[in-house]
Design an enzyme around this catalytic site. Sequence first.
Site, PDB file in Angstrom:
ATOM      1  CG  LEU A 133      92.975  56.194  70.531  1.00 31.17           C
ATOM      2  CD1 LEU A 133      93.166  54.698  70.725  1.00 31.17           C
ATOM      3  CD2 LEU A 133      94.050  56.750  69.609  1.00 31.17           C
ATOM      4  CG  ASP A 139      88.248  70.996  76.177  1.00 29.80           C
ATOM      5  OD1 ASP A 139      89.397  70.746  75.768  1.00 29.80           O
ATOM      6  OD2 ASP A 139      87.481  71.789  75.604  1.00 29.80           O
ATOM      7  CG  ASP A 145      82.280  77.733  72.615  1.00 26.34           C
ATOM      8  OD1 ASP A 145      83.268  78.436  72.344  1.00 26.34           O
ATOM      9  OD2 ASP A 145      82.356  76.618  73.179  1.00 26.34           O
TER      10      ASP A 145
HETATM   11  O1  RIB Z   1      87.452  72.086  72.896  1.00 26.83           O
HETATM   12  C1  RIB Z   1      86.266  72.761  72.657  1.00 26.83           C
HETATM   13  C2  RIB Z   1      86.490  74.249  72.622  1.00 26.83           C
HETATM   14  O2  RIB Z   1      87.306  74.554  71.516  1.00 26.83           O
HETATM   15  C3  RIB Z   1      85.230  75.078  72.435  1.00 26.83           C
HETATM   16  O3  RIB Z   1      84.604  75.384  73.642  1.00 26.83           O
HETATM   17  C4  RIB Z   1      85.733  76.273  71.642  1.00 26.83           C
HETATM   18  O4  RIB Z   1      85.677  77.468  72.332  1.00 26.83           O
HETATM   19  C5  RIB Z   1      87.170  75.931  71.238  1.00 26.83           C
HETATM   20  O5  RIB Z   1      88.073  76.555  72.028  1.00 26.83           O
END
Ligand code: RIB
Length: 296
Positions: free
Chosen positions: A212, A243, A12
């Site tokens: 949400l 995530d 990233d």
């Molecule tokens: O959900 C976040 C992620 O989305 C980031 O780390 C980026 O790499 C994309 O995959």
Amino acid sequence: MKVLNIGSMNLDHVYSVDHIVQPGETEATGEMNIFLGGKGMNQSVALAKAGVEVYQGGMIGDDGQPFLDACREYGVHADYIRQIDTKTGHAIIQIDKNAQNCILLYGGANQKLTEAYVDEVLGHFAADDILLLQNEVNLLPYIVDKAYELGMQIALNPSPFNEKLEQVDMSKISIFLLNEVEGGQITGLTEPEEIIAKIQELYPHAKIVLTLGKDGAVYADETQKHYQPIFKVKAVDTTAAGDTFTGYFLAGLAEGMPIPDVLRMSAKASSIAVSREGAVPSIPYRAEVMESLAKD
Ligand code: RIB
């Protein structure tokens, strides 16, 4: 029970900006950092930090060694990650002054999965195990079909949403983890209650987690429905908040915790992640999450 996550690993490139750049505009950025990310990697790290035995699958390129190092550091099994002769996936992320982001994704090695590779990896798992997927790798329909044949429970985070998901047999998914935008794209509806009702109508046996944003999250299955508000924090970077929620939610579910407790733990973990920079480095360990929950 083990969790296999066949998912993306992205480098990233994160830029702080005043505002998200507009079409035709050139904007100078502030700080630039490179963090480890990718929805697959982020969710595996969240699962491992929550205490689950998780195996990350997927592909990295010549420049992907930092992912193997991070797996070792955080306790994610890296045996099924393959390093191939191409570039690792990457993301260009703008973070504005309100901590909102926008993400440009380059698939790279994440899009090079082969059927032979998928067969080989799935061969190490069995009916009791959970397969976690997002939509940042290729061959999703094939992976879902093969894992279903094995009797694995399949959890899908249909993110980012695009037309490739139309090829996936969603009736084989046991757990949907999605945000309201993805829920809207899948169902064509906007209201959370309607989105959940539609997914339940289509896939009556599935468990659904709908996040949400600032309005919290809802869980629904055939027998229960629960709502969880967010824990308010000063947001620094919202990347990987979803995530983190996903990883912690699956961890709690796999442990058989009551759903309201699972939701609370996941919301707390996610709130800690948004108060820190980066994707992988922002994800908290379980001890920190539980300690912070005990103070609320
Ligand atoms: O959900 C976040 C992620 O989305 C980031 O780390 C980026 O790499 C994309 O995959």
